[in-house]
Design an enzyme around this catalytic site. Structure first.
Site, mmCIF file in Angstrom:
data_model
loop_
_atom_site.group_PDB
_atom_site.id
_atom_site.type_symbol
_atom_site.label_atom_id
_atom_site.label_comp_id
_atom_site.label_asym_id
_atom_site.label_seq_id
_atom_site.Cartn_x
_atom_site.Cartn_y
_atom_site.Cartn_z
ATOM 1 N N GLU A 296 42.826 39.073 48.930
ATOM 2 C CA GLU A 296 44.039 39.775 48.497
ATOM 3 C C GLU A 296 43.812 41.256 48.248
ATOM 4 O O GLU A 296 44.713 42.076 48.441
ATOM 5 C CB GLU A 296 44.601 39.122 47.217
ATOM 6 C CG GLU A 296 45.207 37.749 47.412
ATOM 7 C CD GLU A 296 44.215 36.607 47.267
ATOM 8 O OE1 GLU A 296 42.989 36.847 47.340
ATOM 9 O OE2 GLU A 296 44.664 35.459 47.102
ATOM 10 N N GLU B 206 43.041 28.997 46.913
ATOM 11 C CA GLU B 206 43.563 28.617 45.590
ATOM 12 C C GLU B 206 44.153 27.207 45.612
ATOM 13 O O GLU B 206 43.962 26.424 44.684
ATOM 14 C CB GLU B 206 44.619 29.639 45.146
ATOM 15 C CG GLU B 206 43.981 30.988 44.840
ATOM 16 C CD GLU B 206 44.995 32.100 44.664
ATOM 17 O OE1 GLU B 206 45.815 32.314 45.598
ATOM 18 O OE2 GLU B 206 44.998 32.749 43.617
#
Ligand code: CAA
Length: 257
Positions: A131, A111
Site C-alpha cells: 500500500e 490481510e
C-alpha cells in the site's frame, strides 16, 4: 444465491469459496466482500459444515482491495461507509477458515488471508503489503496482524518498502502454516479441512477461540481461559465419545455436541 465474484462448493462437511474476479486478479471490491460474507453467513448457520476454505486462482489469491473502486473516495465517504468494517466480519467467524494461497496475496489479499485461521501456501505464493507505493497504508489489519505473525522487523520492512515475500520466506517467518507444491494446494486444503471437519465442531470452535485469545490477553488470563474451557468440554458428549473410543481402540464417532 447466485454470486458474481465468488464460486462456492461443498463436499461433505467442508465448504470451499473461490474468489473469482480473474480480470482484476481477484481485487477485493465491495461486492466481492459482501458475497463472501453472505456465503460465510450461510456456512455459519449450516450445522453440516465444519470447516471452510477460501482460495483464489493460480495467479492470485487476491491482489488487494480494488484500487479503481477506491481511488476517488473522499475521507467522509470512506469513514461513513467503513467498508473495512465489513471485511472484519471474516475475521470474527466462529468456524475455522483456512486460506489456501497461490500467487499474489497483496495488500487486502494478504490481510484477508491473515483473517483466516491459518494459511496453506503454494510454493508460488507471494505475500506483501504494498500500500505504501499507492500513498496509503494497509487498512484491513495488515500493520497489526502481520506484525503479530512475523514480528516487528520483517513487518516494518514489508510495510515501509512494499517488498513481497515468497512462500519459503513466509513459512520461515511464521506467516504460513505449510508450503506445498502449487499443483497440490487445493487437494491439501480439502484434506486438511476434512481432517478438521471430522473433529467435534464445538471442540474445534473453542480450540480456535482459545488460540485467538492468546493474541488478546495476558499469558496468565489466557491459561485460565483455556483451563475453564477444558473443564467445560466434559459437558459434551463428544468428550465422552473421544476418550471412550481411544480406550476401546476404535475411531471416535463425533456427534458435534
Ligand atoms: N485493484 C484493482 N485492479 C487490480 C488490482 C487491484 N488491487 N490489482 C490488479 N488489478 C488489475 C490491473 O489493473 C489489471 O487490470 P487491466 O488488465 O484492466 O489493466 C489486471 O488486474 C492485471 O493486473 P496487472 O496487469 O498489473 O498484472 P501483473 O501480472 O503485471 O502484476 C501485480 C500483478 C504485481 C499483482 C499487480 O497487479 C499489482 O501490483 N497490483 C496491485 C497490488 C496492490 O497495490 N495491492 C494493494 C491494494 S490497496 C489495499 O489493499 C488496501 C488495504 O489495505 C485493504
Amino acid at each position: 444465491m447466485a454470486y458474481e465474484n465468488i464460486r462456492v462448493e461443498t463436499r461433505g462437511r467442508v465448504a470451499l469459496v473461490t474468489l473469482h474476479r480473474p480480470a482484476q486478479l481477484n481485487a477485493l471490491c465491495n461486492a466481492l466482500i459482501a458475497e463472501l460474507n453472505a456465503a460465510l453467513d450461510g456456512f455459519d448457520r449450516d450445522e453440516g459444515i465444519g470447516c471452510i476454505v477460501i482460495t483464489g486462482s493460480d495467479k492470485a489469491f487476491a491482489a488487494g482491495a480494488d484500487i479503481a473502486e477506491m481511488r476517488e473516495r473522499t475521507h467522509p465517504e470512506f469513514y461513513m461507509a467503513d467498508p473495512f468494517g465489513e471485511w472484519d466480519r471474516v475475521g470474527r467467524r466462529r468456524k475455522p477458515i483456512i486460506a489456501a494461497v497461490a500467487g499474489y496475496a497483496l495488500g487486502g489479499g494478504c490481510e484477508l488471508a491473515m483473517m483466516c485461521d491459518f494459511i496453506l501456501a503454494a510454493d508460488t505464493a507471494k505475500f506483501g503489503q504494498p500500500e505504501i507505493k499507492l500513498g496509503v497504508i494497509p487498512g484491513a489489519g495488515g500493520t497489526q496482524r502481520l506484525t503479530r505473525a512475523v514480528g516487528k522487523a520483517k513487518a516494518m520492512e514489508l510495510c515501509l518498502t512494499g517488498r513481497m515475500m515468497d512462500a519459503a520466506e513466509a513459512e520461515r517467518a511464521g506467516l504460513v502454516a505449510r508450503v506445498v507444491p502449487a499443483a497440490d494446494l487445493l487437494d491439501e486444503a480439502w484434506k486438511t479441512a476434512e481432517t478438521i471437519a471430522a473433529m467435534s465442531l464445538p471442540v474445534v470452535m473453542v480450540a480456535k477461540e482459545c488460540v485467538d485469545r492468546a493474541f488478546e490477553t495476558t499469558l496468565d488470563e489466557g491459561v485460565r481461559f483455556e483451563r475453564r474451557v477444558f473443564y467445560g468440554l466434559f459437558a459434551t458428549a463428544d468428550q465422552k465419545e473421544g476418550m471412550a473410543a481411544f480406550l476401546e481402540k476404535r475411531k471416535p464417532r463425533f456427534e458435534h455436541r
